[in-house]
Design a protein around this motif. Structure first.
Motif, PDB file in Angstrom:
ATOM      1  N   ALA A   1       0.828  -1.211   0.000  1.00  0.00           N
ATOM      2  CA  ALA A   1       0.000   0.000   0.000  1.00  0.00           C
ATOM      3  C   ALA A   1       0.866   1.266   0.000  1.00  0.00           C
ATOM      4  CB  ALA A   1      -0.934  -0.013   1.211  1.00  0.00           C
TER       5      ALA A   1
ATOM      6  N   LEU B   1       2.748   2.497   2.235  1.00  0.00           N
ATOM      7  CA  LEU B   1       2.613   3.297   3.457  1.00  0.00           C
ATOM      8  C   LEU B   1       3.856   3.185   4.333  1.00  0.00           C
ATOM      9  CD1 LEU B   1      -1.055   2.330   4.424  1.00  0.00           C
ATOM     10  CD2 LEU B   1      -0.254   4.506   3.501  1.00  0.00           C
TER      11      LEU B   1
ATOM     12  N   TYR C   1      -1.736   5.521  13.946  1.00  0.00           N
ATOM     13  CA  TYR C   1      -1.824   5.828  12.519  1.00  0.00           C
ATOM     14  C   TYR C   1      -3.112   5.242  11.938  1.00  0.00           C
ATOM     15  CZ  TYR C   1      -0.536   6.455   7.706  1.00  0.00           C
ATOM     16  OH  TYR C   1      -0.527   6.846   6.396  1.00  0.00           O
ATOM     17  N   LYS C   2      -3.769   6.044  11.124  1.00  0.00           N
ATOM     18  CA  LYS C   2      -5.052   5.584  10.551  1.00  0.00           C
ATOM     19  C   LYS C   2      -4.810   4.818   9.253  1.00  0.00           C
ATOM     20  CE  LYS C   2      -6.294   8.825  13.556  1.00  0.00           C
ATOM     21  NZ  LYS C   2      -5.209   9.495  14.298  1.00  0.00           N
ATOM     22  N   ILE C   3      -4.573   3.529   9.370  1.00  0.00           N
ATOM     23  CA  ILE C   3      -4.396   2.691   8.173  1.00  0.00           C
ATOM     24  C   ILE C   3      -5.759   2.602   7.473  1.00  0.00           C
ATOM     25  CG2 ILE C   3      -3.798   0.382   7.317  1.00  0.00           C
ATOM     26  CD1 ILE C   3      -2.055  -0.021   9.748  1.00  0.00           C
ATOM     27  N   PRO C   4      -5.807   2.809   6.146  1.00  0.00           N
ATOM     28  CA  PRO C   4      -7.095   2.745   5.463  1.00  0.00           C
ATOM     29  C   PRO C   4      -7.799   1.398   5.699  1.00  0.00           C
ATOM     30  CG  PRO C   4      -5.384   3.552   3.994  1.00  0.00           C
ATOM     31  CD  PRO C   4      -4.696   3.144   5.247  1.00  0.00           C
ATOM     32  N   HIS C   5      -9.128   1.448   5.785  1.00  0.00           N
ATOM     33  CA  HIS C   5      -9.888   0.241   6.119  1.00  0.00           C
ATOM     34  C   HIS C   5      -9.639  -0.909   5.148  1.00  0.00           C
ATOM     35  CE1 HIS C   5     -12.985   2.437   8.851  1.00  0.00           C
ATOM     36  NE2 HIS C   5     -11.757   2.454   9.303  1.00  0.00           N
ATOM     37  N   GLY C   6      -9.515  -0.574   3.865  1.00  0.00           N
ATOM     38  CA  GLY C   6      -9.306  -1.632   2.875  1.00  0.00           C
ATOM     39  C   GLY C   6      -8.014  -2.394   3.151  1.00  0.00           C
TER      40      GLY C   6
END
Ligand code: XMP
Length: 519
Positions: free
Chosen positions: A432, A434, A480-485
């Motif tokens: 991803a 990230l 950290y806000k990892i995307p939900h997907g």
């Protein structure tokens, strides 16, 4: 090295390290020393300018730390910050007293009342960070006020002597709450002190290599390499100096991430430094058997590490004598353990952050080539030395490894489960893109079992927590806000590919109050 450098005398401020960092960020080399240096010692060291740091004391306390007599007579430019400024005022005939106004702590506004090179490029008013209870009630003779902090009565915020050699600021230009701090330091270093050179950590590679070559002439050295930045850079630097007379040893504790020992070996092989690997997995697991307390684990690992390393050292010594132990101690380790010499003996580093503790009992001469460098500078040195990005930009990994990410007893089976889950997390975060954005991320194996549906029946499975944080220095952190997907893919891959793990949760705690690691 360079002639154009600055010496910071440390009166015990928690910010001294930041002063050093801020000055180096301006491309000027600097060092920190105890305030007890005599004028002769300062002259012999030969700095082009002096900074007197802040400190927790009041200058009128009888045992408050002082400046060596005659240091101000050396004729080099001086900048006193907070306590440093008050000390200057007192020494030069001004008067310092406890503030009648409430002590100033936190963000304050100053008004600049004099056009001065220190404030070149700035407006008349600006925000600064203050942290003091004492004030300068009377300027020393021959000094003028440059700025006051807003409020009633206005308090002196900056001063200088007539020739412009001695400056004092009451606020802290080195902390990021003083937005124009870098500009002021730039003005002071470049315009007022007249420093021209642009120093970069990479410039030190060659002189450092030559210095080490002379220091280690005819000697054989040993270093414990972990795959982390500090020990890797130290190893490559010393290897440049003395080649194969440096023996790098890698202890495989069994507590590293999946594929890590092989990766470290491969990287070093490519760099021309084949590692002596000691497979000590069994020994570590034995010592960890039945240990559930986090500090107990750290202690068991630290002690085992020393024992294994010492045994290897003795074995190597039988082949050929060894003289020196190289360690990757960096500047923050030195300062945090009070080694740079502070007035109050700065807080001691948390025991568990200080891995190893190898030296004393081995009886070797200790060489620490990175002692004067900050982490970012060590990374830059690493780049200049040709270390690959995967080592230079490696996020921090705790010395005790996965043992503090397995809550409760550590067993080889649990390590294997966590390694798989953690590898999936790493793969997906990288996929991803990230991985450069997240400061630190990992999986944690919890000591609870949770109900799971298995085929037609129910069973109990392991729970894994995912942790990802954003931080500057590890002291504070935001989750950290990892995307939900991405979370979804990680969760389904872990439960599918590692069947004993049947539940995945996401840690949404910031630090404080939660720490980054779970133990
Ligand atoms: P905490 O968990 O205290 O972690 O918020 C702050 C940073 O320190 C690392 N850490 C360690 N590093 N030995 C180490 O070398 C340790 O025992 C240790 N415990 C925590 C942690 O990974 C984070 O980067």
């Amino acid at each position: 090295m360079t002639d154009e450098w600055v010496l910071i005398l440390d009166f015990g401020s928690q910010y001294t390290r930041l002063i050093a960092k801020a000055i180096r960020a301006q491309g000027v080399y600097c060092e920190v020393a105890p305030p007890t240096l005599s004028a002769r010692e300062v002259r012999e060291r030969g700095p082009r300018a002096l900074v007197l740091s802040g400190g927790p004391r009041s200058v009128y306390e009888p045992d408050a730390p002082r400046l060596g007599p005659d240091v101000l007579k050396l004729g080099i430019p001086v900048l006193g910050i907070c306590y440093g400024m008050q000390l200057l005022a007192q020494l030069l005939g001004g008067r310092v007293e406890r503030s009648s106004r409430k002590a100033e702590y936190g963000v304050a506004e100053i008004e600049i009342v004099e056009d001065d090179p220190l404030f070149l490029g700035l407006g008349r008013r600006g925000r600064v960070w203050m942290s003091h209870g004492d004030v300068i009630a009377e300027l020393p003779p021959g000094f003028r006020a440059l700025a006051y902090s807003a409020g009633e009565p206005p308090l002196l915020a900056a001063m200088r002597d007539e020739p412009g050699r001695i400056y004092g600021v009451q606020f802290h230009p080195e902390v990021h709450h003083t937005p124009h701090g870098p500009r002021m330091l730039h003005n002071w270093l470049r315009r007022i002190c007249g420093l021209r050179e642009r120093w970069r950590p990479g410039d030190l590679v060659q002189p450092k290599v030559e210095e080490l070559r002379a220091q280690l002439e005819g000697k054989r050295a040993l270093i414990a390499v972990s795959g982390g930045v500090d020990s890797s850079v130290a190893a490559v630097l010393v290897h440049r100096a003395i080649g194969d007379r440096l023996v790098p040893v890698f202890v495989d504790t069994g507590l590293l991430r999946k594929g890590e020992p092989e990766r470290v070996r491969r990287v070093f092989e490519r760099l021309g430094l084949p590692l002596r690997t000691v497979d000590a997995k069994r020994e570590f697991f034995e010592k960890l058997r039945g240990v559930t307390d986090p500090e107990g684990k750290r202690k068991a690992i630290g002690e085992t590490f020393i024992r294994v390393f010492e045994r290897e050292a003795r074995r190597l010594e039988r082949e050929e004598p060894l003289d020196v132990l190289v360690q990757g101690t960096i500047y923050s380790d030195v300062i945090e353990s009070g080694g740079a010499g502070t007035a109050h003996g700065a807080e001691t580093i948390k025991s568990h952050h200080n891995v190893g503790g190898l030296p004393a009992q081995l009886g070797f001469e200790l060489v620490e080539p990175l002692r004067e460098f900050f982490k970012d500078e060590v990374r830059e040195l690493g780049r200049a030395l040709g270390l690959p990005e995967e080592i230079v930009d490696e996020p921090p990994f705790p010395g005790p490894g996965l043992a503090v990410r397995i809550l409760g007893e550590v067993t080889p089976e649990k390590v294997a489960l966590l390694q798989e889950a953690d590898a999936i997390l790493r793969e997906e975060i990288q996929r991803a893109k990230l991985h450069r954005e997240i400061w630190q991320y990992f999986a944690v194996l919890l000591p609870v079992r949770s109900v799971a549906v298995r085929g037609d029946g129910r069973g109990y499975g392991y729970v894994v927590a995912l942790r990802a944080v954003h931080s500057r220095d590890g002291m504070t952190a935001d989750w950290y806000k990892i995307p939900h997907g991405v979370l979804e893919r990680i969760s389904s891959r872990i439960t599918n590919e590692v069947p004993p793990i049947t539940r995945v949760v996401y840690d949404i705690t910031s630090k404080p109050p939660g720490t980054i690691e779970w133990e």
